[in-house]
Design a protein around this motif. Structure first.
Motif, PDB file in Angstrom:
ATOM      1  N   ILE A 157      38.146  48.838  44.570  1.00  0.00           N
ATOM      2  CA  ILE A 157      39.200  47.878  43.705  1.00  0.00           C
ATOM      3  C   ILE A 157      40.508  48.624  43.250  1.00  0.00           C
ATOM      4  O   ILE A 157      40.266  49.921  42.464  1.00  0.00           O
ATOM      5  CB  ILE A 157      38.525  47.203  42.531  1.00  0.00           C
ATOM      6  CG1 ILE A 157      37.621  46.293  43.174  1.00  0.00           C
ATOM      7  CG2 ILE A 157      39.649  46.528  41.764  1.00  0.00           C
ATOM      8  CD1 ILE A 157      36.649  45.621  42.144  1.00  0.00           C
ATOM      9  N   TYR A 158      41.693  48.388  43.608  1.00  0.00           N
ATOM     10  CA  TYR A 158      42.773  49.243  43.182  1.00  0.00           C
ATOM     11  C   TYR A 158      43.777  47.952  42.126  1.00  0.00           C
ATOM     12  O   TYR A 158      44.505  48.785  41.363  1.00  0.00           O
ATOM     13  CB  TYR A 158      43.617  49.887  44.265  1.00  0.00           C
ATOM     14  CG  TYR A 158      44.227  48.853  45.033  1.00  0.00           C
ATOM     15  CD1 TYR A 158      45.641  48.378  44.754  1.00  0.00           C
ATOM     16  CD2 TYR A 158      43.832  48.226  46.222  1.00  0.00           C
ATOM     17  CE1 TYR A 158      46.447  47.450  45.837  1.00  0.00           C
ATOM     18  CE2 TYR A 158      44.575  47.251  47.089  1.00  0.00           C
ATOM     19  CZ  TYR A 158      45.523  46.921  46.662  1.00  0.00           C
ATOM     20  OH  TYR A 158      46.492  46.123  47.607  1.00  0.00           O
ATOM     21  N   LYS A 159      43.375  46.734  42.219  1.00  0.00           N
ATOM     22  CA  LYS A 159      44.208  46.013  41.384  1.00  0.00           C
ATOM     23  C   LYS A 159      43.360  44.508  41.272  1.00  0.00           C
ATOM     24  O   LYS A 159      42.659  44.258  41.793  1.00  0.00           O
ATOM     25  CB  LYS A 159      45.608  45.678  41.902  1.00  0.00           C
ATOM     26  CG  LYS A 159      46.372  44.585  41.383  1.00  0.00           C
ATOM     27  CD  LYS A 159      47.790  44.678  41.820  1.00  0.00           C
ATOM     28  CE  LYS A 159      47.857  43.658  42.992  1.00  0.00           C
ATOM     29  NZ  LYS A 159      49.257  43.453  43.489  1.00  0.00           N
ATOM     30  N   THR A 160      43.382  44.063  39.912  1.00  0.00           N
ATOM     31  CA  THR A 160      42.756  42.874  39.647  1.00  0.00           C
ATOM     32  C   THR A 160      44.114  41.875  38.896  1.00  0.00           C
ATOM     33  O   THR A 160      44.773  42.431  38.121  1.00  0.00           O
ATOM     34  CB  THR A 160      41.612  42.825  38.730  1.00  0.00           C
ATOM     35  OG1 THR A 160      40.602  43.737  39.451  1.00  0.00           O
ATOM     36  CG2 THR A 160      41.090  41.679  38.375  1.00  0.00           C
ATOM     37  N   GLU A 161      44.040  40.480  39.380  1.00  0.00           N
ATOM     38  CA  GLU A 161      45.043  39.711  38.627  1.00  0.00           C
ATOM     39  C   GLU A 161      44.440  38.547  38.517  1.00  0.00           C
ATOM     40  O   GLU A 161      43.484  37.982  39.270  1.00  0.00           O
ATOM     41  CB  GLU A 161      46.360  39.738  39.307  1.00  0.00           C
ATOM     42  CG  GLU A 161      46.445  39.347  40.666  1.00  0.00           C
ATOM     43  CD  GLU A 161      47.718  39.393  41.364  1.00  0.00           C
ATOM     44  OE1 GLU A 161      48.527  40.228  41.057  1.00  0.00           O
ATOM     45  OE2 GLU A 161      47.959  38.600  42.161  1.00  0.00           O
ATOM     46  N   GLU A 162      44.908  37.700  37.421  1.00  0.00           N
ATOM     47  CA  GLU A 162      44.466  36.151  37.186  1.00  0.00           C
ATOM     48  C   GLU A 162      45.551  35.479  37.643  1.00  0.00           C
ATOM     49  O   GLU A 162      46.993  35.742  37.405  1.00  0.00           O
ATOM     50  CB  GLU A 162      44.096  36.013  35.594  1.00  0.00           C
ATOM     51  CG  GLU A 162      43.276  37.072  35.143  1.00  0.00           C
ATOM     52  CD  GLU A 162      41.621  36.445  35.604  1.00  0.00           C
ATOM     53  OE1 GLU A 162      41.412  35.207  36.014  1.00  0.00           O
ATOM     54  OE2 GLU A 162      40.884  37.176  35.960  1.00  0.00           O
ATOM     55  N   ARG A 163      45.484  34.207  38.378  1.00  0.00           N
ATOM     56  CA  ARG A 163      46.359  33.117  38.519  1.00  0.00           C
ATOM     57  C   ARG A 163      45.833  32.090  38.094  1.00  0.00           C
ATOM     58  O   ARG A 163      44.492  31.553  38.201  1.00  0.00           O
ATOM     59  CB  ARG A 163      46.487  33.187  40.145  1.00  0.00           C
ATOM     60  CG  ARG A 163      47.132  34.327  40.862  1.00  0.00           C
ATOM     61  CD  ARG A 163      47.727  33.960  41.962  1.00  0.00           C
ATOM     62  NE  ARG A 163      48.466  35.242  42.394  1.00  0.00           N
ATOM     63  CZ  ARG A 163      48.592  35.556  43.805  1.00  0.00           C
ATOM     64  NH1 ARG A 163      48.145  34.527  44.667  1.00  0.00           N
ATOM     65  NH2 ARG A 163      48.978  36.667  44.221  1.00  0.00           N
ATOM     66  N   VAL A 164      46.754  31.198  37.784  1.00  0.00           N
ATOM     67  CA  VAL A 164      46.349  29.937  36.977  1.00  0.00           C
ATOM     68  C   VAL A 164      46.749  28.744  38.026  1.00  0.00           C
ATOM     69  O   VAL A 164      47.831  29.109  38.699  1.00  0.00           O
ATOM     70  CB  VAL A 164      46.954  29.494  35.654  1.00  0.00           C
ATOM     71  CG1 VAL A 164      46.633  28.251  35.320  1.00  0.00           C
ATOM     72  CG2 VAL A 164      46.700  30.658  34.564  1.00  0.00           C
TER      73      VAL A 164
END
Length: 164
Positions: A157-164
């Protein structure tokens, strides 16, 4: 709708691959004759349980532009004559190869095919030109074991993001 977590994973060396052996009776073939209708079918077959809906609104022309592009390759897994799953590889600039779509057909989930299918995808990504990086993303709507399969094969894993 609840927030969706996206996790981006990458592999920077083919030596990082921790492959799984090929299960008996599973064969994987590249769809060398490109037909956007086939890619659309695979997308729906594999993606329906995981709410893959973003491309369902695409026109035939949009599907054709995507699926028949020179930088996209499609591979299909078969077991006893039935489609067990598929993956698409998309070549990006700077020698990056994305596993654009990856998954198993609903009737083949839990049969032990996912680890080898992903191994096959990563191996083919590394063999496609002078590849420097293989990457993929998954989200919290995908099968709960998807992230574990990616990490078990050596993707980080190199990036985690949240989307609504």
């Amino acid at each position: 709708m609840p927030a969706v977590t996206l996790q981006y994973l990458e592999m920077l060396s083919p030596d990082d691959l921790r492959g799984k052996p090929q299960p008996m009776g599973l064969t994987i073939m590249e769809a060398q004759v490109k037909d956007y209708r086939f890619n659309r079918f695979l997308y729906q077959l594999v993606g329906e349980p995981w709410q893959w809906t973003d491309k369902l609104v695409h026109t035939d022309e949009q599907w054709q532009s995507y699926a028949e592009a020179k930088n996209l390759r499609t591979f299909v897994a078969y077991h006893r004559g039935s489609i067990a799953g598929y993956y698409e590889l998309r070549q990006h600039p700077e020698n990056n190869v994305e596993i654009a779509y990856f998954g198993l057909s609903p009737k083949f989930i839990g049969k032990g095919f996912g680890g080898y299918l992903l191994t096959h995808a990563i191996e083919n990504a590394w063999c496609w030109g002078p590849t420097k990086r293989v990457w993929v993303y998954t989200c919290s709507l995908d099968h709960p074991n998807a992230i574990h399969n990616y990490q078990a094969r050596g993707l980080q894993i190199y990036k985690t993001e949240e989307r609504v």
